[in-house]
Design a protein around this motif. Structure first.
Motif, short mmCIF file in Angstrom:
data_model
loop_
_atom_site.label_atom_id
_atom_site.label_comp_id
_atom_site.label_asym_id
_atom_site.label_seq_id
_atom_site.Cartn_x
_atom_site.Cartn_y
_atom_site.Cartn_z
N ASN A 1 0.76 -1.35 0.00
CA ASN A 1 -0.08 -0.03 -0.19
C ASN A 1 0.90 1.26 0.01
O ASN A 1 1.92 1.28 0.36
N GLY A 2 0.17 2.43 -0.19
CA GLY A 2 1.00 3.63 -0.24
C GLY A 2 1.77 3.95 0.90
O GLY A 2 2.70 4.62 1.19
N THR A 3 1.18 3.64 2.18
CA THR A 3 1.70 3.94 3.38
C THR A 3 3.19 3.23 3.64
O THR A 3 3.80 3.64 4.21
N LEU B 1 5.63 4.93 1.49
CA LEU B 1 6.15 6.14 2.28
C LEU B 1 7.01 5.66 3.31
O LEU B 1 8.19 6.24 3.51
N PHE C 1 -3.55 13.82 3.94
CA PHE C 1 -4.01 12.39 4.69
C PHE C 1 -3.16 12.00 5.73
O PHE C 1 -1.91 12.34 5.65
N ALA D 1 -1.95 9.30 6.61
CA ALA D 1 -0.78 8.30 6.25
C ALA D 1 0.72 9.08 6.30
O ALA D 1 1.59 8.37 6.60
N THR D 2 0.57 10.16 5.66
CA THR D 2 2.12 10.89 5.39
C THR D 2 2.47 11.13 6.90
O THR D 2 3.93 11.01 6.96
N MET E 1 2.98 16.76 -0.77
CA MET E 1 1.88 15.96 -1.25
C MET E 1 1.05 16.88 -2.20
O MET E 1 0.57 18.06 -2.00
N ALA F 1 0.75 9.80 -3.59
CA ALA F 1 -0.03 8.83 -3.61
C ALA F 1 -1.32 9.24 -4.65
O ALA F 1 -1.84 8.36 -4.98
N GLU F 2 -1.56 10.55 -4.75
CA GLU F 2 -2.87 10.89 -5.51
C GLU F 2 -2.51 11.59 -6.83
O GLU F 2 -3.56 11.93 -7.62
N SER G 1 0.00 5.41 -4.46
CA SER G 1 -0.90 4.44 -3.68
C SER G 1 -1.86 4.09 -4.82
O SER G 1 -2.39 4.74 -5.72
N ASN H 1 -4.88 2.33 -3.63
CA ASN H 1 -6.09 2.27 -2.85
C ASN H 1 -7.25 1.95 -3.65
O ASN H 1 -7.18 2.80 -4.82
N LYS I 1 -8.11 5.52 -5.55
CA LYS I 1 -7.29 6.28 -6.20
C LYS I 1 -7.42 6.19 -7.74
O LYS I 1 -8.18 5.48 -8.21
N GLY J 1 -2.65 -1.46 -2.73
CA GLY J 1 -1.20 -1.47 -3.32
C GLY J 1 -0.64 -0.06 -3.31
O GLY J 1 -1.29 0.94 -2.96
C1 LIG Z 1 -4.03 7.38 -0.08
C2 LIG Z 1 -2.80 8.03 0.46
C3 LIG Z 1 -1.80 7.50 1.09
C4 LIG Z 1 -1.86 6.09 1.76
O1 LIG Z 1 -1.99 5.30 0.57
P1 LIG Z 1 -2.62 3.73 1.20
O2 LIG Z 1 -2.48 2.93 -0.04
O3 LIG Z 1 -4.14 4.19 1.45
O4 LIG Z 1 -1.75 3.30 2.22
C5 LIG Z 1 -0.81 8.34 1.26
N1 LIG Z 1 -0.97 9.66 1.37
C6 LIG Z 1 -1.93 10.28 0.80
C7 LIG Z 1 -1.75 11.70 0.45
C8 LIG Z 1 -2.89 9.44 -0.03
O5 LIG Z 1 -3.89 10.14 -0.52
#
Ligand SMILES: *Cc1c(COP(=O)(O)O)cnc(C)c1O
Length: 392
Positions: free
Chosen positions: A77-79, A82, A104, A106-107, A165, A193-194, A215, A217, A220, A227
């Motif tokens: 995943n994106g997290t 990162l 978001f 997760a950053t 971001m 991620a976006e 990301s 997800n 997205k 992923g």
């Molecule tokens: C979606 C997202 C993430 C994390 O991605 P995941 O795949 O959901 O873990 C991180 N940063 C930003 C800005 C996001 O939008």
């Protein structure tokens, strides 16, 4: 003459841009109209669903090719992407990492996993992302160079990296930001991620620093179910990213030898199969999303007090999520707008709560965040699925 602002006019604007699309309209839904079924079926038919199979290599090659990055490493995943980007950027315990408050969660979480501390900085209205000029002024006040390293004079901690971001897919102004990073010896890591499909001055986002995270997800622009990916132009970092995310296993015919504390972050083959098919569809998604944005722009050009966010001259945005921004004087109408649009079956959402307002990040260092505070009160994201770009 523009009509005076009223919430009903905004709802009418949405109805006119979305005319012909009946039923509940969600914010962003995935679309599987290409080779998704075929590629996933092949995984099921052959039994290669998990950590072995050819789709991971193929997805990584396609990602590198599309973005122009030398290396792309697919992860769960994106997290996780990162997290590993920050490790490879050298972020460690008690380091500070600069990031927007308007992002978001997760950053900041990825920074916290390393025992490091998010340091929140302001955004700009032009890009909705980090404001390089204000960051430069702020660092001039609080930062102190010691050798090649940068320290926060106030907290005494090292500042190691900057993580911009690209909010809702819109690129931040990367050249002046990279210049600030160079000036202070900070490593630039993009949270992209976006922004798959978004370019800054002809170069894909995620290629302007040392490393970047993508990301995939479900919400997205393309999805692998869950992923993410790490992008880098540094071969050595790319190989290390692959090694770290695959339990740091040393290749051997039968022995289980691991030479570092790695992570089980590898993207399963079945998810990568989905990713290959989705990436084939991406150019088409981008065209239809841009058509939708144009329709929204027309629908809202005549309405006072609110504007549709559009890309800067230096950017080509993927328009992942279309964004309406209320004028300051109408910020108090945001919740009414959210209520009447959702009641009408048109899903809309505010921006995230600013991260320093969340309990676990309330005590983190931060600069004056007045633009982010204002934007957070005025942003409304509106339905943005690619299918809505087709005439209804
Ligand atoms: C979606 C997202 C993430 C994390 O991605 P995941 O795949 O959901 O873990 C991180 N940063 C930003 C800005 C996001 O939008």
């Amino acid at each position: 003459m523009k009509a005076a602002f009223d919430t009903q006019a905004v709802l009418n604007g949405l109805h006119s841009a979305l005319a012909g699309h009946a039923g509940f309209i969600s914010l962003h839904e995935p679309e599987f109209a290409g080779n998704e079924w075929g590629y996933v079926k092949e995984c099921l038919d052959t039994g290669w669903v998990s950590s072995v199979g050819s789709y991971v290599d193929r997805f990584e090659a396609m990602l590198a090719d599309y973005t122009g990055a030398r290396r792309a490493v697919a992860v769960v995943n994106g997290t996780a992407a990162l997290h590993v980007c920050l490790i490879l950027a050298g972020v460690g315990r008690d380091d500070e990492v600069i990031m927007p408050a308007l992002t978001f969660v997760a950053t900041a979480n990825a920074v916290t996993y390393l025992g490091a501390i998010p340091h929140f900085t302001d955004s700009e209205e032009r890009t909705l992302g980090l404001d390089p000029a204000r960051l430069g002024e702020y660092l001039a006040e609080i930062a102190e160079q010691r050798g090649s390293e940068c320290f926060n004079r106030v907290t005494g901690r090292r500042i190691k990296a900057v993580v911009p971001m690209h909010a809702f897919g819109h690129p931040v102004d990367l050249d002046p930001l990279a210049e600030v990073c160079d000036r202070y010896g900070l490593t630039l890591v993009e949270d992209a991620a976006e922004s798959l499909g978004s370019f800054y001055k002809e170069k894909h986002t995620g290629r302007h620093g040392r490393l970047a995270a993508l990301s995939f997800n479900g919400n997205k622009i393309i999805t692998t179910g869950g992923g993410g990916a790490i992008l880098t132009d540094d071969d050595e970092l790319g190989l290390l990213a692959k090694h770290l995310t695959t339990t740091a296993k040393v290749p051997h015919r039968w022995e289980f030898v691991h030479d570092m504390t790695g992570f089980n972050y590898r993207l399963p083959n079945i998810n990568a199969a989905l990713g290959c098919a989705q990436l084939e569809e991406l150019p088409g998604f981008l065209v239809r999303k841009r058509a939708l944005t144009e329709r929204y722009a027309k629908a809202f050009e005549g309405i006072n007090g609110i504007r549709l966010f559009t890309e800067q001259p230096f950017a080509r945005s993927n328009y992942w999520l279309n964004t309406l921004i209320l004028d300051e004087v109408h910020a108090h109408e945001r919740d009414t707008l959210l209520a009447i649009t959702n009641d009408a079956g048109i899903m809309t959402r505010p921006a995230w709560q600013l991260l320093h307002h969340l309990p676990m990040y309330a005590a983190c260092p931060k600069m004056d965040l007045r633009v982010a505070e204002s934007l957070a009160q005025r942003i409304i994201n509106i339905p943005s699925s690619a299918r809505l770009g087709e005439a209804g």
